[in-house]
Design an enzyme around this catalytic site. Structure first.
Site, mmCIF file in Angstrom:
data_model
loop_
_atom_site.group_PDB
_atom_site.id
_atom_site.type_symbol
_atom_site.label_atom_id
_atom_site.label_comp_id
_atom_site.label_asym_id
_atom_site.label_seq_id
_atom_site.Cartn_x
_atom_site.Cartn_y
_atom_site.Cartn_z
ATOM 1 N N SER B 153 0.844 -1.195 0.000
ATOM 2 C CA SER B 153 0.000 0.000 0.000
ATOM 3 C C SER B 153 0.885 1.252 0.000
ATOM 4 O O SER B 153 1.753 1.377 -0.852
ATOM 5 C CB SER B 153 -0.943 -0.044 1.204
ATOM 6 O OG SER B 153 -1.977 0.883 1.061
ATOM 7 N N ARG B 222 -12.234 5.538 9.639
ATOM 8 C CA ARG B 222 -11.686 4.190 9.602
ATOM 9 C C ARG B 222 -12.708 3.177 9.076
ATOM 10 O O ARG B 222 -12.349 2.224 8.374
ATOM 11 C CB ARG B 222 -11.231 3.792 11.002
ATOM 12 C CG ARG B 222 -10.560 2.434 11.086
ATOM 13 C CD ARG B 222 -9.269 2.379 10.293
ATOM 14 N NE ARG B 222 -8.502 1.178 10.559
ATOM 15 C CZ ARG B 222 -7.321 0.902 10.024
ATOM 16 N NH1 ARG B 222 -6.775 1.749 9.181
ATOM 17 N NH2 ARG B 222 -6.676 -0.198 10.309
ATOM 18 N N ASP B 317 -8.195 -7.030 -4.621
ATOM 19 C CA ASP B 317 -7.899 -5.668 -4.163
ATOM 20 C C ASP B 317 -8.522 -4.673 -5.136
ATOM 21 O O ASP B 317 -8.068 -4.542 -6.273
ATOM 22 C CB ASP B 317 -6.381 -5.489 -4.095
ATOM 23 C CG ASP B 317 -5.956 -4.118 -3.579
ATOM 24 O OD1 ASP B 317 -6.822 -3.256 -3.334
ATOM 25 O OD2 ASP B 317 -4.745 -3.914 -3.415
ATOM 26 N N HIS B 350 -7.602 -5.559 -0.364
ATOM 27 C CA HIS B 350 -6.359 -4.794 -0.289
ATOM 28 C C HIS B 350 -5.455 -5.250 0.856
ATOM 29 O O HIS B 350 -4.229 -5.272 0.733
ATOM 30 C CB HIS B 350 -6.714 -3.312 -0.131
ATOM 31 C CG HIS B 350 -5.538 -2.402 -0.034
ATOM 32 N ND1 HIS B 350 -4.621 -2.283 -1.055
ATOM 33 C CD2 HIS B 350 -5.099 -1.577 0.960
ATOM 34 C CE1 HIS B 350 -3.685 -1.401 -0.696
ATOM 35 N NE2 HIS B 350 -3.955 -0.978 0.517
ATOM 36 N N ASP B 351 -6.061 -5.595 1.975
ATOM 37 C CA ASP B 351 -5.287 -5.973 3.163
ATOM 38 C C ASP B 351 -4.648 -7.352 3.068
ATOM 39 O O ASP B 351 -4.053 -7.816 4.051
ATOM 40 C CB ASP B 351 -6.179 -5.913 4.410
ATOM 41 C CG ASP B 351 -6.144 -4.532 5.072
ATOM 42 O OD1 ASP B 351 -5.388 -3.664 4.590
ATOM 43 O OD2 ASP B 351 -6.871 -4.335 6.061
#
Lengths: 373, 373
Positions: B153, B222, B317, B350-351
């Site tokens: 990222s 968040r 992602d 993405h994580d």
């Protein structure tokens, strides 16, 4: 809300349907009465066989067509003479949803029982409640069988709910950019939009004044929503990394990039025409929507006969992607129901059904034109 | 922030690097001095040829590995004995970014010039500024050429910036889930997260007290971010439309669905370990990131020689999708640079680079193992 009242006064075609008996809701609660704001276009034929019911999406209203008003309709691209929803051929009906803020009873309406506005005392509404209320209006008009029903996004959810609960009341169904149930992803995005409103101190647990509505919260909700309505590709083509006003970066916490400024503008203009509490209720109605039976979609349609379906999805729609439309197609086909399906190749995202799209127009026109009134 | 200080005290391995000369920033502004919190693992060999620099992502810190602390490291899956970043073979360095809140100088740091915390007086930071600050630390340690640099990222953005500006200072580069520039879409999502913080009255233009930080705003930011880190599919598999606690719908504005409750939990726990102003500065640094020259990526790499690249993307992602990695691969190949690329088929979004992923481990291990120290 003052502005919304002003808008409504500007629509000569606007009518109201009042229901003064108890109206039971899916939640178990009920309304003592309600009214629906609606508009009609064209002429209902003698046989009452040319009526098309249009369901609006989250931020829409009954004002589907500009007609003789001073205000653009939200579907002027699709409604009018020489448009697929031809007002010279069909009788069109569009109704503001229960829970909405464009004239129909919703959280900003006056609650006769308590002598004040409902606010959060308004009961929770589902898509099926919206449909049931509109059903009473259609009965009132005296239409026993609609020629077609249609809607995009949550308008499509209402059309699906209608055909499942009142299958004998329509000859055809046109669904656009919609789904048989809200996904985890849909719920997640709706929830952060609600949290945006909840977080605004002006929201005040729903009891904001007309002078100080939760503008920041509603604007942020709409900004988040707007990102989900567009496609990454269309945003890239429209804004890229272009800077707002300046040839150079400012290195400030301002809207430096054009896309930031665009979202801010879109969000702000929305706060001038929508009620924050209605936004909460309608997004909850989306989240609750699930027409499946025990998580199975095929049985949901097993009682439907002689109804023709057209299902349209848009290739760049990532909020209600094509696979969600295909699930419906598959379930209809499994019940040997007549369904046509097309994924329209367009890069405008979820909102594609609202723009000038030739494929959308042609496919919709042909589908309707092939059914004899 | 009290909690962050507590966290830092719990890491025996934490060290500080202080720079007491003027440090010029990309924006034109400068810092009179700064410090960086960093951790190292393993032993630097005599030739200083076994050092790997790990750049952390948005919410990370220098604490990449649990080691002898009481606190999990953010990359325990990838760092340790018998892990790709093997602490028995390599000397690992991880540094909290400039602008961060885990010990390095950022908006919550004390500004000696004004005798108070910086808050929004902290100058705007870019990815290149973060890299330049870390470069001074690497010089200080006395490493002239790193064995490798890596990050996922915005950690990957830092690695890209490093290799472009200091190409002689690393032998290899491993990029994960990253991009050569923030897209319109990335900027849009970062902007609504910043607006979430701005909208919290506790934020108070950055001057919140330690007792009343803008928890609602940071939590919402968040929550939005977290949606973008996951994939639709993983959310569906994990939560579906499951209800929280109740077998039936409550028809209330509570977190009725599990996914809502999960997002709330994730958002809340984040507010206990991150500074809202740092979140603003770091997301702006992402938005500014663009290594292209006149919007062309190939020329950005035309001076790089003898550096090996490994580029990894993750199939699910959608925040930094595979096509953004492929753009980098294409530009490197066009410069005849040695690059390996893999899209790892995984549904975690993405994580994915942060979780236990065998493919990620094996590919990374093999890439590193094939380069002689």
């Amino acid at each position: 809300m003052i502005i919304i009242e002003f808008i409504l006064k500007d629509i000569p075609n606007l009518k109201y349907f009042e229901w003064n008996k108890i109206f039971k809701l899916v939640s178990g609660e009920s309304l003592q009465n309600f009214k629906l704001a609606y508009e009609t276009y064209g002429v209902l034929n003698k046989e009452k066989s040319n009526a098309i019911l249009i369901f609006h999406a989250l931020s829409g209203s009954s004002h589907v067509y500009r007609d003789n008003s001073n205000m653009d309709g939200w579907w002027d691209e699709m409604v009018g003479p020489d448009k697929p929803f031809n007002i010279e051929k069909y009788f069109l009906i569009c109704v503001n949803v229960l829970g909405g803020c464009y004239g129909s009873t919703g959280p900003s309406s006056y609650d006769q029982k308590n002598n004040k506005e409902y606010r959060l005392d308004f009961p929770m509404i589902t898509i099926h409640d919206m449909v049931n209320a509109i059903k009473l209006l259609i009965d009132h008009i005296g239409i026993r069988k609609l020629f077609s029903i249609t809607g995009g996004s949550i308008g499509g959810m209402q059309a699906l709910d209608w055909v499942i609960h009142y299958p004998e009341m329509t000859r055809s169904v046109i669904l656009m950019a919609t789904a048989a149930y809200a996904t985890t992803f849909n719920i997640a995005f709706n929830e952060v939009q609600r949290q945006s409103i909840f977080s605004d101190p002006n929201w005040n647990n729903g009891n904001y004044s007309k002078e100080r509505p939760p503008i920041n919260g509603l604007r942020l909700a709409r900004q988040i929503g707007h990102i989900t309505y567009l496609s990454e590709d269309s945003m890239k083509k429209k804004f890229g990394r272009n800077l707002q006003n300046n040839p150079k970066l400012l290195f400030q916490f301002t809207q430096e990039f054009e896309v930031e400024s665009y979202l801010h503008y879109k969000g702000t203009s929305f706060t001038e025409r929508f009620d924050a509490n209605s936004y909460l209720y309608i997004t909850k109605a989306i989240d609750y929507f699930d027409i499946r039976k025990n998580q199975k979609l095929i049985p949901a349609f097993n009682h439907i006969k002689n109804t023709k379906f057209l299902i349209l999805s848009f290739s760049s729609d990532w909020l209600y992607p094509t696979r969600q439309s295909k699930e419906i197609v598959y379930a209809l086909k499994s019940n040997e129901i007549d369904v046509s399906f097309a994924e329209i190749d367009i890069n405008y995202g979820h909102d594609s059904f609202l723009i000038d799209c030739l494929d959308l127009k042609e496919i919709t026109f042909n589908f309707l034109n092939n059914i004899k009134i």
